[in-house]
Design a protein around this motif. Sequence first.
Motif, PDB file in Angstrom:
ATOM      1  N   UNK A   1       0.857  -1.200   0.000  1.00  0.00           N
ATOM      2  CA  UNK A   1       0.000   0.000   0.000  1.00  0.00           C
ATOM      3  C   UNK A   1       0.878   1.230   0.000  1.00  0.00           C
ATOM      4  N   UNK A   2       0.247   2.399  -0.201  1.00  0.00           N
ATOM      5  CA  UNK A   2       0.994   3.652  -0.167  1.00  0.00           C
ATOM      6  C   UNK A   2       1.432   3.974   1.267  1.00  0.00           C
ATOM      7  N   UNK A   3       2.479   4.770   1.358  1.00  0.00           N
ATOM      8  CA  UNK A   3       3.045   5.147   2.649  1.00  0.00           C
ATOM      9  C   UNK A   3       2.615   6.568   2.993  1.00  0.00           C
ATOM     10  N   UNK A   4       2.162   6.768   4.218  1.00  0.00           N
ATOM     11  CA  UNK A   4       1.752   8.097   4.685  1.00  0.00           C
ATOM     12  C   UNK A   4       2.947   8.842   5.268  1.00  0.00           C
ATOM     13  N   UNK A   5       2.908  10.161   5.171  1.00  0.00           N
ATOM     14  CA  UNK A   5       3.988  10.981   5.712  1.00  0.00           C
ATOM     15  C   UNK A   5       4.079  10.830   7.223  1.00  0.00           C
ATOM     16  N   UNK A   6       5.293  10.596   7.710  1.00  0.00           N
ATOM     17  CA  UNK A   6       5.523  10.473   9.137  1.00  0.00           C
ATOM     18  C   UNK A   6       5.106   9.139   9.724  1.00  0.00           C
ATOM     19  N   UNK A   7       4.668   8.216   8.899  1.00  0.00           N
ATOM     20  CA  UNK A   7       4.195   6.922   9.405  1.00  0.00           C
ATOM     21  C   UNK A   7       5.323   6.079   9.981  1.00  0.00           C
ATOM     22  N   UNK A   8       6.526   6.220   9.401  1.00  0.00           N
ATOM     23  CA  UNK A   8       7.670   5.431   9.843  1.00  0.00           C
ATOM     24  C   UNK A   8       8.801   6.369  10.248  1.00  0.00           C
ATOM     25  N   UNK A   9       9.474   6.037  11.352  1.00  0.00           N
ATOM     26  CA  UNK A   9      10.553   6.891  11.839  1.00  0.00           C
ATOM     27  C   UNK A   9      11.782   6.058  12.183  1.00  0.00           C
ATOM     28  N   UNK A  10      12.923   6.769  12.317  1.00  0.00           N
ATOM     29  CA  UNK A  10      14.210   6.106  12.494  1.00  0.00           C
ATOM     30  C   UNK A  10      15.027   6.877  13.520  1.00  0.00           C
ATOM     31  N   UNK A  11      15.928   6.173  14.189  1.00  0.00           N
ATOM     32  CA  UNK A  11      16.753   6.777  15.235  1.00  0.00           C
ATOM     33  C   UNK A  11      18.228   6.621  14.904  1.00  0.00           C
ATOM     34  N   UNK A  12      18.964   7.706  15.108  1.00  0.00           N
ATOM     35  CA  UNK A  12      20.417   7.737  14.918  1.00  0.00           C
ATOM     36  C   UNK A  12      21.085   7.722  16.280  1.00  0.00           C
ATOM     37  N   UNK A  13      22.108   6.878  16.446  1.00  0.00           N
ATOM     38  CA  UNK A  13      22.835   6.811  17.718  1.00  0.00           C
ATOM     39  C   UNK A  13      24.330   6.733  17.432  1.00  0.00           C
TER      40      UNK A  13
ATOM     41  N   UNK B   1      17.679  13.482  16.943  1.00  0.00           N
ATOM     42  CA  UNK B   1      18.295  12.267  16.398  1.00  0.00           C
ATOM     43  C   UNK B   1      17.268  11.285  15.846  1.00  0.00           C
ATOM     44  N   UNK B   2      16.071  11.772  15.557  1.00  0.00           N
ATOM     45  CA  UNK B   2      15.081  10.953  14.859  1.00  0.00           C
ATOM     46  C   UNK B   2      14.649  11.665  13.594  1.00  0.00           C
ATOM     47  N   UNK B   3      14.200  10.880  12.632  1.00  0.00           N
ATOM     48  CA  UNK B   3      13.709  11.440  11.374  1.00  0.00           C
ATOM     49  C   UNK B   3      12.582  10.545  10.880  1.00  0.00           C
ATOM     50  N   UNK B   4      11.617  11.154  10.197  1.00  0.00           N
ATOM     51  CA  UNK B   4      10.470  10.408   9.665  1.00  0.00           C
ATOM     52  C   UNK B   4      10.503  10.406   8.147  1.00  0.00           C
ATOM     53  N   UNK B   5       9.977   9.328   7.579  1.00  0.00           N
ATOM     54  CA  UNK B   5       9.926   9.208   6.123  1.00  0.00           C
ATOM     55  C   UNK B   5       8.732   9.981   5.576  1.00  0.00           C
ATOM     56  N   UNK B   6       8.881  10.583   4.393  1.00  0.00           N
ATOM     57  CA  UNK B   6       7.750  11.286   3.767  1.00  0.00           C
ATOM     58  C   UNK B   6       6.807  10.285   3.088  1.00  0.00           C
ATOM     59  N   UNK B   7       5.783  10.816   2.438  1.00  0.00           N
ATOM     60  CA  UNK B   7       4.842   9.969   1.724  1.00  0.00           C
ATOM     61  C   UNK B   7       5.487   9.358   0.484  1.00  0.00           C
ATOM     62  N   UNK B   8       4.990   8.206   0.073  1.00  0.00           N
ATOM     63  CA  UNK B   8       5.493   7.542  -1.129  1.00  0.00           C
ATOM     64  C   UNK B   8       4.468   6.526  -1.604  1.00  0.00           C
ATOM     65  N   UNK B   9       4.452   6.288  -2.907  1.00  0.00           N
ATOM     66  CA  UNK B   9       3.587   5.258  -3.457  1.00  0.00           C
ATOM     67  C   UNK B   9       4.091   3.883  -3.047  1.00  0.00           C
ATOM     68  N   UNK B  10       3.195   2.920  -3.118  1.00  0.00           N
ATOM     69  CA  UNK B  10       3.554   1.543  -2.761  1.00  0.00           C
ATOM     70  C   UNK B  10       4.737   1.078  -3.604  1.00  0.00           C
ATOM     71  N   UNK B  11       5.735   0.544  -2.942  1.00  0.00           N
ATOM     72  CA  UNK B  11       6.908   0.019  -3.639  1.00  0.00           C
ATOM     73  C   UNK B  11       7.934   1.054  -4.025  1.00  0.00           C
TER      74      UNK B  11
END
Length: 333
Positions: free
Chosen positions: A150-162, A178-188
């Motif tokens: 499915x498509x990805x929503x903005x801020x749905x997934x986040x990541x941590x840098x250490x 030290x965290x960042x979120x992924x923007x929106x994107x189409x499936x795949x």
Amino acid sequence: SPNGFTVELKADHAEKTDAPGTPIEVEVPMPEGNAPFTATTAGYGVADLPEITYDADDLGNTYFYTIEEDSGNKPGITYDSVKVWAKVAVSQDAEGNIKLDISYRKGADGEWKPAIGEGEVPSFGAEGFTNIYNAKGTLALEVEKTLTGRDMSEGEFSFTLAADENNDASGYTMPSETTVSAPTADAGEAAKAAFDDITFAKAGTYTFTISENIPDGAEDGIKDGVTYDPATWMVKVEVTDNGDGTLKVAPTYTSSEGQTSSVAASFENAYNAKGTAKVGGTKTLTGRPWQDTDAFMFDLEATGDTAQAVEDGVVVMPDTTSVGVSGAPAAGG
């Protein structure tokens, strides 16, 4: 000089040696030739200023000079703005020869110290002028995020840098966030995001990790149909000094799953929605009553797009795809 540092000698004032603190109106002896009177070090070291000649007319006088470093334009260098003061008291020895008592101080409020040897080197030695070299480099580590299903929503997934605890902490500064979120994107499709800059202040090897934040309530890394990527990426950063106030920063990303990259840490999640359906029906017999020996069989078969979905694993057929009915109590029922 492209490799050295330049200092300039300037006359300040004169006093009678036996009446310190009271300036007198006499010309302060200077080197022969025309100003400015400068000297340049060979790299980092001693600069030999032009000689000054004193004679009998100078007896009983004390002369004051300032020595200043010229502010150059060497990249990454902070120049010393504090003046060095020199004091030369002219007298005679027992044989009638000119005698020079030379002392130096750093800054207007520094302590006067006698010169070393013949006065060629200030008594505070090589630290007469202290320059500071600061090199700087920055790096924004990046992630790539892909969601299938499915498509990805903005801020749905986040990541941590250490940062690795074994890093030289004096060599870098982590970003405040030290965290960042992924923007929106189409499936795949891959969505890219970057952490704020890490600022490096010295050469060396530094290690950081990037991981995906798996939400609370996930079971076996799965929540709301999304399977999260369990990989942890190690980022090895080689920092080298270009010698011009800049640092070269080169990252290498290596996943715990064995992937490598020089560009970004990549994470892939999969969305799989799940539901069940029970397919059923009724059997009607007309024209005569049901008999105990009556039996009818029915087969469940996927056709068209559903057949392709079964082949792709999106639809799972039941283990048994045949069902039978027998013996009904009444005709027409």
